[in-house]
Design a protein around this motif. Structure first.
Motif, short mmCIF file in Angstrom:
data_model
loop_
_atom_site.label_atom_id
_atom_site.label_comp_id
_atom_site.label_asym_id
_atom_site.label_seq_id
_atom_site.Cartn_x
_atom_site.Cartn_y
_atom_site.Cartn_z
N ALA A 282 -50.70 -26.81 32.48
CA ALA A 282 -50.10 -27.40 31.27
C ALA A 282 -50.63 -26.73 30.01
N LYS A 283 -51.96 -26.54 29.94
CA LYS A 283 -52.54 -25.87 28.77
C LYS A 283 -52.09 -24.42 28.68
N ALA A 284 -51.95 -23.79 29.83
CA ALA A 284 -51.50 -22.38 29.84
C ALA A 284 -50.08 -22.28 29.29
N ALA A 285 -49.21 -23.22 29.67
CA ALA A 285 -47.83 -23.19 29.17
C ALA A 285 -47.79 -23.43 27.67
N VAL A 286 -48.61 -24.37 27.18
CA VAL A 286 -48.64 -24.65 25.74
C VAL A 286 -49.16 -23.44 24.98
N LEU B 127 -53.16 -15.52 38.76
CA LEU B 127 -51.73 -15.25 38.67
C LEU B 127 -50.90 -16.53 38.47
N PRO B 128 -51.17 -17.64 39.17
CA PRO B 128 -50.38 -18.85 38.92
C PRO B 128 -50.46 -19.33 37.48
N LEU B 129 -51.64 -19.26 36.86
CA LEU B 129 -51.78 -19.68 35.47
C LEU B 129 -51.04 -18.72 34.54
N ALA B 130 -51.06 -17.44 34.87
CA ALA B 130 -50.32 -16.46 34.06
C ALA B 130 -48.83 -16.75 34.09
N LEU B 131 -48.32 -17.15 35.25
CA LEU B 131 -46.90 -17.49 35.35
C LEU B 131 -46.58 -18.75 34.54
N ALA B 132 -47.54 -19.68 34.49
CA ALA B 132 -47.36 -20.88 33.66
C ALA B 132 -47.31 -20.50 32.18
N VAL B 133 -48.15 -19.54 31.78
CA VAL B 133 -48.11 -19.04 30.39
C VAL B 133 -46.72 -18.50 30.07
N MET B 134 -46.13 -17.77 31.00
CA MET B 134 -44.82 -17.17 30.76
C MET B 134 -43.72 -18.22 30.66
N LEU B 135 -43.84 -19.30 31.41
CA LEU B 135 -42.86 -20.38 31.27
C LEU B 135 -42.92 -20.97 29.86
N GLY B 136 -44.13 -21.14 29.35
CA GLY B 136 -44.27 -21.61 27.97
C GLY B 136 -43.80 -20.57 26.96
N ALA B 137 -44.00 -19.30 27.28
CA ALA B 137 -43.58 -18.23 26.37
C ALA B 137 -42.07 -18.23 26.18
N ASP B 138 -41.35 -18.49 27.25
CA ASP B 138 -39.88 -18.53 27.14
C ASP B 138 -39.42 -19.68 26.24
N VAL B 139 -40.12 -20.81 26.32
CA VAL B 139 -39.79 -21.93 25.43
C VAL B 139 -40.10 -21.55 23.98
N GLY B 140 -41.19 -20.82 23.77
CA GLY B 140 -41.56 -20.39 22.42
C GLY B 140 -40.50 -19.51 21.80
N ILE C 48 -36.55 -25.06 28.57
CA ILE C 48 -37.37 -26.26 28.75
C ILE C 48 -37.21 -26.81 30.17
N VAL C 49 -35.97 -26.91 30.62
CA VAL C 49 -35.72 -27.42 31.97
C VAL C 49 -36.34 -26.48 33.01
N MET C 50 -36.19 -25.18 32.79
CA MET C 50 -36.77 -24.21 33.73
C MET C 50 -38.30 -24.35 33.77
N GLY C 51 -38.91 -24.55 32.60
CA GLY C 51 -40.36 -24.72 32.56
C GLY C 51 -40.81 -25.97 33.28
N LEU C 52 -40.12 -27.09 33.06
CA LEU C 52 -40.49 -28.35 33.70
C LEU C 52 -40.28 -28.29 35.22
#
Length: 555
Positions: A45-49, A79-92, A284-288
């Motif tokens: 969650a923090k990685a995505a934010v 790697l899993p946390l990096a992918l979470a960062v990218m999900l947040g990056a797309d929302v950004g 947003i939906v893709m990230g969730l």
């Protein structure tokens, strides 16, 4: 033809404005943004934010992907946390598209004027670089207005209407065109804003615009994969995982684009807002949905792109990421890691000297000498890589680090050359002639060798951390090593006076060897000088003050 040229120029201006903002932010805040990402990845969650915030500033999920990929390569982020960062990056990126969809054309002249004044008056500092960011923002807003004006004229052409009609008849074609445009423009944000502007002007129907937006999302993921194709496996894994998420997301969302349009459109005031809100909703939906599956995606990517066996990697450069050159602070980090890789090869050579002497191992000596070629290749690769980094884009601290890396690699290259000559001497003067050192002489060599290994590791730590205390300790070790070398040369002469046969046979080699070890130590200790100099802890002269007697007057 004139109207088409005007439209293409406006699109090019939009892409260029996005590029100015991205590179300007990276040059001013690059190191800080990297620290934010590195410290905010304790959970998904923090990685995505963190990815959302950094990308909202950078206005480029591709740039965020390159930074995060480098962290995975360094082992700083899983790697899993990096992918979470990218999900947040797309929302950004989606949030920035929403912001730019508002009518901010009145702000464009102010941003351009302020940016030009700052840039021309303060080019050499961060304030001037921030001026580039303001110029980029102003150009983006200006370009959006020009796109709208130019496109409105073109829509009157029958040929354009026929072309748009042919594209809108096939959703797959719409997605393909959107992806291709995002790759060509090097920015999905620019394409989404372009599509939103054209939809607001009535140039493209809304259903076609949504298909192009899905394609732009897919294109941004493909862009990351293409940008890192020549990088190491660890770096390529993040863009591939992100592309996997985008591909699955587009496949899932494509059948429901019409449903979203039918139910959400009545609540949205205009077409441009509908486009950017669809883009935001999709990400947003893709990230969730996908944040819970980052570990699954990471396992799949690891199977598709397995990491190389590190034990099989010798002197081949594997940290010099070409895609990082667009981000100077990131490129400097890559060069520093490769310099440490070069030092690791030198350490392997240095550690092997003692077994060669003790065991008369000609095969090991030959293998160690071949490693010097690897050290030389790494030096050339690092030097060439650093020359491709724009010095103008570097801040004062990064410029100093650039110089430190060059100095470090030169010292390591010279140490490798000395070790190669030492091994040749041992082969020619000891092993092939069947000679051996006396017990006392061997003990002295072992003592100097052990100190040399410790000093090399301390030097690597100084280079990595820039610790002034460790740098001072390294210089103190230089003086101790010099005193030991002198003392052991004296005791060797004493053994010669005692007619010790082994000492007499190996005298030349012994004196040359301890002298070469001192030279190696001098190169290692030279690592401390740039650190102490930048900290102001280096005296103008190393000559010791003493009372020199005055010379008598010749008259």
């Amino acid at each position: 033809m004139k109207h088409l040229l005007n439209l293409l120029a406006a699109v090019a201006l939009l892409v260029w404005g996005t590029h100015l903002v991205r590179t300007g932010i990276l040059r001013v805040f690059g190191a800080n943004l990297r620290q934010v990402l590195a410290r905010s990845t304790s959970n998904r969650a923090k990685a995505a934010v963190a990815g959302l915030g950094v990308t909202a500033v950078l206005q480029s999920s591709t740039a965020t992907a390159l930074i995060v990929s480098s962290f995975v390569g360094q082992g700083l982020i899983a790697l899993p946390l990096a992918l979470a960062v990218m999900l947040g990056a797309d929302v950004g990126t989606s949030l920035m598209a929403v912001v730019f969809s508002f009518d901010l054309s009145w702000l464009s002249p102010l941003l351009i004027l302020s940016g030009v004044v700052l840039f021309l008056s303060r080019q050499t500092n961060n304030l001037g670089r921030f001026g580039r960011v303001l110029i980029g923002l102003g150009l983006m807003l200006l370009a959006l207005r020009l796109v709208s004006e130019s496109a409105q004229v073109m829509t009157q052409s029958p040929a354009v209407k026929l072309l748009l009609a042919s594209i809108s008849s096939d959703l797959l074609l719409e997605i393909t065109v959107g992806a291709l445009l995002a790759v060509l423009a090097y920015s999905s944000l620019a394409i989404v804003l372009l599509v939103a502007t054209m939809a607001a002007s009535g140039i493209v129907p809304l259903d076609l615009a949504l298909g192009l937006v899905l394609g732009a999302n897919l294109g941004s993921g493909l862009l990351g994969v293409l940008t890192t194709m020549r990088s190491t496996v660890e770096v390529r894994q993040v863009p591939l995982g992100n592309f996997l998420f985008k591909a699955v997301g587009v496949l899932m969302a494509a059948p429901f684009a019409g449903l979203w349009l039918r139910h959400a459109r009545p609540y949205v005031p205009d077409a441009a807002t509908a486009v950017v809100l669809f883009h935001l909703s999709f990400n947003i939906v893709m990230g969730l949905l996908f944040i819970a599956f980052t570990h699954v995606a990471a396992r799949l990517v690891s199977v598709w792109l397995p990491k190389a066996d590190k034990s099989l990697v010798a002197g081949r450069p594997h940290h010099l990421d070409p895609s990082a050159l667009a981000t100077p602070s990131l490129a400097i980090s890559c060069a520093a890691r490769e310099a440490l890789h070069q030092a690791d090869v030198v350490e392997t050579m240095l550690l092997g000297i003692l077994p060669v002497i003790r065991n008369n191992d000609l095969r090991l000596a030959e293998e160690l000498r071949k490693l010097d070629d690897s050290v030389d290749e790494l030096y050339s690769a690092i030097k060439y890589y650093l020359t491709k980094i724009s010095r103008e884009a570097l801040g004062e601290e990064e410029s100093r680090r650039w110089t430190d890396i060059i100095s470090f690699t030169i010292n390591m290259e010279q140490v490798g050359d000395i070790i190669e000559r030492v091994l040749l001497d041992i082969e020619d003067k000891k092993i092939r002639k069947g000679r051996s050192f006396s017990d006392a002489g061997m003990a002295e060599i072992c003592e100097l060798h052990a100190r040399l290994i410790d000093n090399l590791r301390l030097g690597m730590s100084v280079f990595l951390n820039g610790s002034v205390r460790d740098a001072q300790k390294l210089l103190e070790e230089k003086m101790r090593f010099r005193d030991l070398e002198r003392a052991y040369a004296s005791t060797h002469l004493s053994r010669l006076s005692g007619n010790t046969v082994q000492s007499i046979e190996t005298s030349s080699l012994h004196i040359d060897l301890i002298s070469d070890l001192k030279r190696i130590n001098s190169h290692i200790c030279s690592i401390a000088y740039p650190i102490l100099d930048s900290a102001g802890a280096l005296a103008p002269t190393r000559l010791r003050e003493r009372n020199v007697p005055e010379m008598p007057d010749a008259s």
